[in-house]
Motif scaffolding. Sequence first.
Motif, PDB file in Angstrom:
ATOM      1  N   LYS A 322       0.826  -1.211   0.000  1.00 29.11           N
ATOM      2  CA  LYS A 322       0.000   0.000   0.000  1.00 29.11           C
ATOM      3  C   LYS A 322       0.859   1.259   0.000  1.00 29.11           C
ATOM      4  O   LYS A 322       0.519   2.255  -0.640  1.00 29.11           O
ATOM      5  N   ASP A 323       1.945   1.230   0.737  1.00 30.97           N
ATOM      6  CA  ASP A 323       2.829   2.387   0.868  1.00 30.97           C
ATOM      7  C   ASP A 323       4.252   1.853   0.896  1.00 30.97           C
ATOM      8  O   ASP A 323       4.559   0.954   1.687  1.00 30.97           O
ATOM      9  N   SER A 324       5.137   2.369   0.053  1.00 30.36           N
ATOM     10  CA  SER A 324       6.510   1.851  -0.011  1.00 30.36           C
ATOM     11  C   SER A 324       7.227   1.964   1.326  1.00 30.36           C
ATOM     12  O   SER A 324       8.203   1.252   1.566  1.00 30.36           O
ATOM     13  N   ASN A 325       6.733   2.823   2.225  1.00 34.47           N
ATOM     14  CA  ASN A 325       7.335   2.939   3.558  1.00 34.47           C
ATOM     15  C   ASN A 325       7.048   1.722   4.436  1.00 34.47           C
ATOM     16  O   ASN A 325       7.619   1.591   5.517  1.00 34.47           O
ATOM     17  N   TYR A 326       6.139   0.840   3.991  1.00 40.40           N
ATOM     18  CA  TYR A 326       5.877  -0.401   4.725  1.00 40.40           C
ATOM     19  C   TYR A 326       6.765  -1.548   4.218  1.00 40.40           C
ATOM     20  O   TYR A 326       6.768  -2.634   4.798  1.00 40.40           O
ATOM     21  N   SER A 327       7.465  -1.318   3.131  1.00 37.82           N
ATOM     22  CA  SER A 327       8.092  -2.420   2.401  1.00 37.82           C
ATOM     23  C   SER A 327       9.124  -3.181   3.230  1.00 37.82           C
ATOM     24  O   SER A 327       9.111  -4.419   3.267  1.00 37.82           O
ATOM     25  N   PHE A 328      10.035  -2.472   3.905  1.00 35.97           N
ATOM     26  CA  PHE A 328      11.081  -3.163   4.652  1.00 35.97           C
ATOM     27  C   PHE A 328      10.499  -3.944   5.831  1.00 35.97           C
ATOM     28  O   PHE A 328      10.991  -5.025   6.178  1.00 35.97           O
ATOM     29  N   PHE A 329       9.452  -3.405   6.451  1.00 39.09           N
ATOM     30  CA  PHE A 329       8.790  -4.121   7.543  1.00 39.09           C
ATOM     31  C   PHE A 329       8.197  -5.434   7.039  1.00 39.09           C
ATOM     32  O   PHE A 329       8.416  -6.499   7.628  1.00 39.09           O
ATOM     33  N   VAL A 330       7.445  -5.383   5.949  1.00 38.37           N
ATOM     34  CA  VAL A 330       6.815  -6.592   5.417  1.00 38.37           C
ATOM     35  C   VAL A 330       7.877  -7.583   4.939  1.00 38.37           C
ATOM     36  O   VAL A 330       7.799  -8.786   5.215  1.00 38.37           O
ATOM     37  N   TYR A 331       8.886  -7.068   4.225  1.00 33.37           N
ATOM     38  CA  TYR A 331       9.953  -7.937   3.726  1.00 33.37           C
ATOM     39  C   TYR A 331      10.650  -8.663   4.872  1.00 33.37           C
ATOM     40  O   TYR A 331      10.848  -9.891   4.831  1.00 33.37           O
ATOM     41  N   LEU A 332      11.021  -7.931   5.938  1.00 31.59           N
ATOM     42  CA  LEU A 332      11.748  -8.555   7.031  1.00 31.59           C
ATOM     43  C   LEU A 332      10.849  -9.474   7.863  1.00 31.59           C
ATOM     44  O   LEU A 332      11.336 -10.456   8.443  1.00 31.59           O
ATOM     45  N   TYR A 333       9.553  -9.178   7.893  1.00 27.98           N
ATOM     46  CA  TYR A 333       8.621 -10.081   8.588  1.00 27.98           C
ATOM     47  C   TYR A 333       8.539 -11.405   7.826  1.00 27.98           C
ATOM     48  O   TYR A 333       8.616 -12.495   8.412  1.00 27.98           O
ATOM     49  N   LEU A 334       8.409 -11.325   6.508  1.00 27.94           N
ATOM     50  CA  LEU A 334       8.359 -12.543   5.696  1.00 27.94           C
ATOM     51  C   LEU A 334       9.677 -13.318   5.808  1.00 27.94           C
ATOM     52  O   LEU A 334       9.682 -14.550   5.897  1.00 27.94           O
ATOM     53  N   LYS A 335      10.792 -12.608   5.805  1.00 31.26           N
ATOM     54  CA  LYS A 335      12.094 -13.278   5.922  1.00 31.26           C
ATOM     55  C   LYS A 335      12.225 -13.944   7.284  1.00 31.26           C
ATOM     56  O   LYS A 335      12.763 -15.060   7.393  1.00 31.26           O
ATOM     57  N   TYR A 336      11.734 -13.288   8.322  1.00 31.48           N
ATOM     58  CA  TYR A 336      11.769 -13.883   9.654  1.00 31.48           C
ATOM     59  C   TYR A 336      10.970 -15.187   9.681  1.00 31.48           C
ATOM     60  O   TYR A 336      11.436 -16.209  10.192  1.00 31.48           O
ATOM     61  N   LEU A 337       9.774 -15.171   9.122  1.00 27.54           N
ATOM     62  CA  LEU A 337       8.936 -16.378   9.092  1.00 27.54           C
ATOM     63  C   LEU A 337       9.603 -17.487   8.285  1.00 27.54           C
ATOM     64  O   LEU A 337       9.552 -18.662   8.656  1.00 27.54           O
ATOM     65  N   TYR A 338      10.233 -17.101   7.172  1.00 33.82           N
ATOM     66  CA  TYR A 338      10.947 -18.087   6.348  1.00 33.82           C
ATOM     67  C   TYR A 338      12.096 -18.708   7.133  1.00 33.82           C
ATOM     68  O   TYR A 338      12.270 -19.934   7.134  1.00 33.82           O
ATOM     69  N   ASP A 339      12.885 -17.872   7.802  1.00 32.84           N
ATOM     70  CA  ASP A 339      14.024 -18.372   8.567  1.00 32.84           C
ATOM     71  C   ASP A 339      13.592 -19.255   9.731  1.00 32.84           C
ATOM     72  O   ASP A 339      14.353 -20.119  10.186  1.00 32.84           O
ATOM     73  N   GLN A 340      12.362 -19.041  10.212  1.00 35.28           N
ATOM     74  CA  GLN A 340      11.815 -19.863  11.292  1.00 35.28           C
ATOM     75  C   GLN A 340      11.137 -21.128  10.778  1.00 35.28           C
ATOM     76  O   GLN A 340      10.528 -21.883  11.546  1.00 35.28           O
ATOM     77  N   ASP A 341      11.226 -21.367   9.460  1.00 39.63           N
ATOM     78  CA  ASP A 341      10.610 -22.549   8.809  1.00 39.63           C
ATOM     79  C   ASP A 341       9.093 -22.583   8.931  1.00 39.63           C
ATOM     80  O   ASP A 341       8.477 -23.652   8.857  1.00 39.63           O
ATOM     81  N   GLU A 342       8.482 -21.413   9.073  1.00 35.95           N
ATOM     82  CA  GLU A 342       7.031 -21.349   9.207  1.00 35.95           C
ATOM     83  C   GLU A 342       6.315 -21.731   7.912  1.00 35.95           C
ATOM     84  O   GLU A 342       5.171 -22.191   7.932  1.00 35.95           O
ATOM     85  N   PHE A 343       6.975 -21.541   6.771  1.00 32.67           N
ATOM     86  CA  PHE A 343       6.291 -21.743   5.496  1.00 32.67           C
ATOM     87  C   PHE A 343       6.098 -23.206   5.150  1.00 32.67           C
ATOM     88  O   PHE A 343       5.295 -23.535   4.277  1.00 32.67           O
ATOM     89  N   PHE A 344       6.837 -24.111   5.796  1.00 36.98           N
ATOM     90  CA  PHE A 344       6.586 -25.540   5.576  1.00 36.98           C
ATOM     91  C   PHE A 344       5.136 -25.887   5.906  1.00 36.98           C
ATOM     92  O   PHE A 344       4.536 -26.768   5.295  1.00 36.98           O
ATOM     93  N   ASN A 345       4.585 -25.188   6.909  1.00 36.83           N
ATOM     94  CA  ASN A 345       3.206 -25.450   7.335  1.00 36.83           C
ATOM     95  C   ASN A 345       2.170 -24.893   6.369  1.00 36.83           C
ATOM     96  O   ASN A 345       0.976 -25.148   6.524  1.00 36.83           O
ATOM     97  N   LEU A 346       2.609 -24.093   5.396  1.00 33.81           N
ATOM     98  CA  LEU A 346       1.675 -23.476   4.450  1.00 33.81           C
ATOM     99  C   LEU A 346       1.855 -24.017   3.036  1.00 33.81           C
ATOM    100  O   LEU A 346       1.406 -23.410   2.076  1.00 33.81           O
ATOM    101  N   GLU A 347       2.529 -25.169   2.926  1.00 33.85           N
ATOM    102  CA  GLU A 347       2.786 -25.739   1.609  1.00 33.85           C
ATOM    103  C   GLU A 347       1.859 -26.899   1.299  1.00 33.85           C
ATOM    104  O   GLU A 347       1.381 -27.600   2.188  1.00 33.85           O
ATOM    105  N   ASN A 348       1.615 -27.071   0.023  1.00 30.32           N
ATOM    106  CA  ASN A 348       0.891 -28.236  -0.458  1.00 30.32           C
ATOM    107  C   ASN A 348       1.530 -28.667  -1.768  1.00 30.32           C
ATOM    108  O   ASN A 348       2.399 -27.987  -2.302  1.00 30.32           O
ATOM    109  N   GLY A 349       1.100 -29.794  -2.297  1.00 26.12           N
ATOM    110  CA  GLY A 349       1.660 -30.279  -3.554  1.00 26.12           C
ATOM    111  C   GLY A 349       2.359 -31.608  -3.378  1.00 26.12           C
ATOM    112  O   GLY A 349       2.346 -32.215  -2.306  1.00 26.12           O
ATOM    113  N   SER A 350       2.966 -32.088  -4.442  1.00 27.99           N
ATOM    114  CA  SER A 350       3.613 -33.396  -4.442  1.00 27.99           C
ATOM    115  C   SER A 350       4.925 -33.332  -3.688  1.00 27.99           C
ATOM    116  O   SER A 350       5.391 -32.276  -3.290  1.00 27.99           O
TER     117      SER A 350
END
Length: 419
Positions: A322-350
């Motif tokens: 929505k606002d480029s001033n939010y970008s680093f916050f969102v990016y680092l939040y997503l990176k934090y979740l990735y580094d914590q292996d949170e995204f394994f719980n949100l995956e599907n597929g073969s």
Amino acid sequence: MENRKIIEIGEILEKANTGLDAIKRAPIVEYDSGIKCLRIQDVSQSKKFEDWGFTEVSENNFGKFQLKKGDIIVARTGATIGVNRFINEDINAVFNNGLIKLKVNENKCLPKYLFYNLQSYNYWGYIDGISGGTSTQPNMQINALLKYEIQLPPLPEQKAIASVLSSLDDKIDLLHQQNQTLEALAETLFRQWFIERCPEPVEGEAKEDWEELPFSEWINETVGGDWGKETLQDEFTKEVYCIRGTDIADLLIGIPTKTPIRFVKEKKFQSIEPKEGDIIIEISGGTENQSTGRAYFINNEIKSLFGKDLVFSNFCRLIRIKDSNYSFFVYLYLKYLYDQDEFFNLENGSSGIKNLDYKSLLFENKYKMPKEDLVLKFNDQVSNNYKKINQNKFQIQTLTKLRDTLLPKLMSGEVRVKI
């Protein structure tokens, strides 16, 4: 060439051998054994020593296969045949049988001089010519590698050439280290403000007062990518670089060098071109050991690094902020979740290909979210970090081009150095 001989590299080696069997003699273990094992993926992904896996080996095998200063390690199987790494010091590590170790006779050739020869276009053309096996598991024989020919000048000239190229590499490495430090500082600040909630920077605001909200609080929409066409055809006339998951991984540590050029429709380009503050996230391609969800922010400085218009593949998704001033916050939040292996719980597929349920991640799942004013304060704190990171990336890009231009000219003797 005066004072230069053409030789096969086998003539300047004391020894060339493959490593330890990865299952029986050097298995990867989950505990700190004190001894690491270098594998193909560690070489091809330029992993740091601390990120190599631990192994258990016999004392006899450690003595025979220890990595020592001046060793050159070359991948001999898989998709990254020929990729190589120079060992700068004796280390408590061995290597497995997917790799070849070249031990140079230093009375004939400096190890660093040979190493730089193995970075040249001539070398990679030779590797393509000797790679055999199947399309899924190519390989090469040691004897074929040892027949690769190089120009061998006298040792003093070898030393001067290696010194010029090493000086450039040292400057590049220093800039990479600075960027890793700057990124780590931004990540630490993010954790302090939004995960650990260190009280000093937040003026007494309690974490418990934050609402649980989805990421959609900070974003407008997501946009699907387009792989386009390999060549110019019909309406596919817009030439672009197309970012893939592997290019996101490269952006996290440096500059993508293998981002493919594709052609997309002009109208499609207008709708999917990344804007200032957007984030691109990988949504397909995860494996058993690595989840999807690698993400990176896009701004005008990043776009300038590529030097060409950008799109992203359909294995990625663009998050429009929505606002480029939010970008680093969102990016680092997503990176934090990735580094914590949170995204394994949100995956599907073969089992082969995993897909990230980005809709749940961004629009349904809820996380403790701060007020806007704190996000804006955070942006002010870390934006200079990323500005400096991008400036360093421009310098890395310039130095890399200089090194890559000089290397073949020095090796061929077209450019000579003072001795």
